[in-house]
Scaffold this motif. Structure first.
Motif, PDB file in Angstrom:
ATOM      1  N   SER A 235       1.294  -2.395  -4.897  1.00  0.00           N
ATOM      2  CA  SER A 235      -0.149  -2.239  -5.102  1.00  0.00           C
ATOM      3  C   SER A 235      -0.896  -2.272  -3.767  1.00  0.00           C
ATOM      4  N   PHE A 236      -0.433  -3.102  -2.827  1.00  0.00           N
ATOM      5  CA  PHE A 236      -1.067  -3.145  -1.510  1.00  0.00           C
ATOM      6  C   PHE A 236      -0.851  -1.831  -0.764  1.00  0.00           C
ATOM      7  N   ILE A 237       0.375  -1.320  -0.798  1.00  0.00           N
ATOM      8  CA  ILE A 237       0.704  -0.078  -0.088  1.00  0.00           C
ATOM      9  C   ILE A 237      -0.133   1.087  -0.601  1.00  0.00           C
ATOM     10  N   LEU A 238      -0.411   1.098  -1.902  1.00  0.00           N
ATOM     11  CA  LEU A 238      -1.145   2.210  -2.509  1.00  0.00           C
ATOM     12  C   LEU A 238      -2.658   2.087  -2.365  1.00  0.00           C
ATOM     13  N   THR A 239      -3.186   0.857  -2.302  1.00  0.00           N
ATOM     14  CA  THR A 239      -4.638   0.674  -2.365  1.00  0.00           C
ATOM     15  C   THR A 239      -5.277   0.220  -1.059  1.00  0.00           C
ATOM     16  N   ALA A 240      -4.518  -0.285  -0.110  1.00  0.00           N
ATOM     17  CA  ALA A 240      -5.105  -0.800   1.130  1.00  0.00           C
ATOM     18  C   ALA A 240      -5.663   0.326   1.981  1.00  0.00           C
ATOM     19  N   ASN A 241      -6.730   0.037   2.730  1.00  0.00           N
ATOM     20  CA  ASN A 241      -7.244   1.050   3.646  1.00  0.00           C
ATOM     21  C   ASN A 241      -6.369   1.106   4.899  1.00  0.00           C
ATOM     22  N   ASP A 242      -6.643   2.072   5.745  1.00  0.00           N
ATOM     23  CA  ASP A 242      -5.771   2.295   6.901  1.00  0.00           C
ATOM     24  C   ASP A 242      -5.815   1.146   7.903  1.00  0.00           C
TER      25      ASP A 242
END
Length: 263
Positions: A235-242
């Protein structure tokens, strides 16, 4: 005497030749300020707040209300232009960009097609105690960026998670070792990127990993594999900003360096 004269003549010529090569190299690497204007390719209107990054020097800036910008660069550096709703563009720096002050960089608009989004609701009974128990539990730890008052979910980032990084070091075929070990110069850019406010502001608004791949010269799939190996959640990999992804990669790289020294 003749032999001494010949020897010193050869030495003098060699020194002069070497000095000329050094001067030419310094001239090529000499940083100067480029001043230009960014416009809309469709109607030639100026574009304000366009982000520009020098990928070679890891410095960034934005255009003013007149579409103007100024950035340090050398010949053959690559400038990366990013603006919401427009196609990102890379421009190679040439001598003409220093000579002429009326250079215009045109960006092309993107056409977006909205896709249908299906939201699946939870089946609620109306009884709070029962519904709370039935909700999925997120047992991931909170992750934070130094200096920012925000936290976000980033997987089970605890001391035991570092064993994955250790496993990467012990396995020569592992992606972490291949990327971190074979691209030391690119990984050194991590600190430079985090020190530039213009680049950080841009990364904080981005979720497509495009700028990160350009800066670090790695593929999107490599970024995902790095975070997977460092125990960051899906979920972090998909939703975190750059910016959050950058900080996560940086933390993983620091763990790698520490463990690699202890190897």
């Amino acid at each position: 005497m003749k032999y001494y004269f010949t020897f010193f003549s050869f030495l003098f010529i060699s020194i002069c030749g070497f000095s000329q090569e050094v001067d030419e190299k310094e001239q090529v690497e000499k940083l100067e300020k480029i001043k230009a204007v960014v416009i809309n390719a469709q109607d030639a209107s100026v574009l304000e707040s366009v982000h520009i990054i020098n990928l070679n020097r890891v410095v960034g800036t934005i255009t003013n209300e007149k579409g103007e910008f100024s950035i340090s660069a050398a010949v053959n550096d690559t400038l990366y232009f990013s603006y919401l709703g427009f196609k990102p563009q890379k421009v190679r720096v040439t001598n003409d960009m220093f000579k002429f002050k009326d250079t215009k960089i045109a960006l092309t608009e993107l056409a977006y097609a909205l896709e249908e989004v299906i939201i699946t609701p939870y089946q609620l009974t109306g009884y709070l105690e029962i519904d709370v128990k039935n909700l999925p539990i997120n047992d991931s730890y909170q992750y934070s960026i130094s200096g920012l008052n925000t936290g976000y979910e980033a997987g089970k980032k605890n001391p035991s998670a570092v064993t994955k990084v250790l496993g990467a070091i012990l396995n020569p075929a592992d992606l972490l070792r291949n990327l971190f070990g074979k691209k030391p110069n690119q990984m050194k850019k991590l600190r430079q990127i985090k020190e530039d406010d213009a680049i950080k502001d841009l990364l904080a608004s981005k979720f497509d990993r495009e700028i990160l791949t350009e800066l670090l010269q790695i593929e999107k799939v490599d970024i995902e594999d790095i975070l997977n190996n460092c125990n960051y959640s899906r979920s972090f990999i998909l939703t975190a900003n750059d910016l959050q992804i950058l900080d996560a990669i940086s933390g993983c790289y620091e763990d790698y360096k520490v463990l690699n020294r202890k190897k």
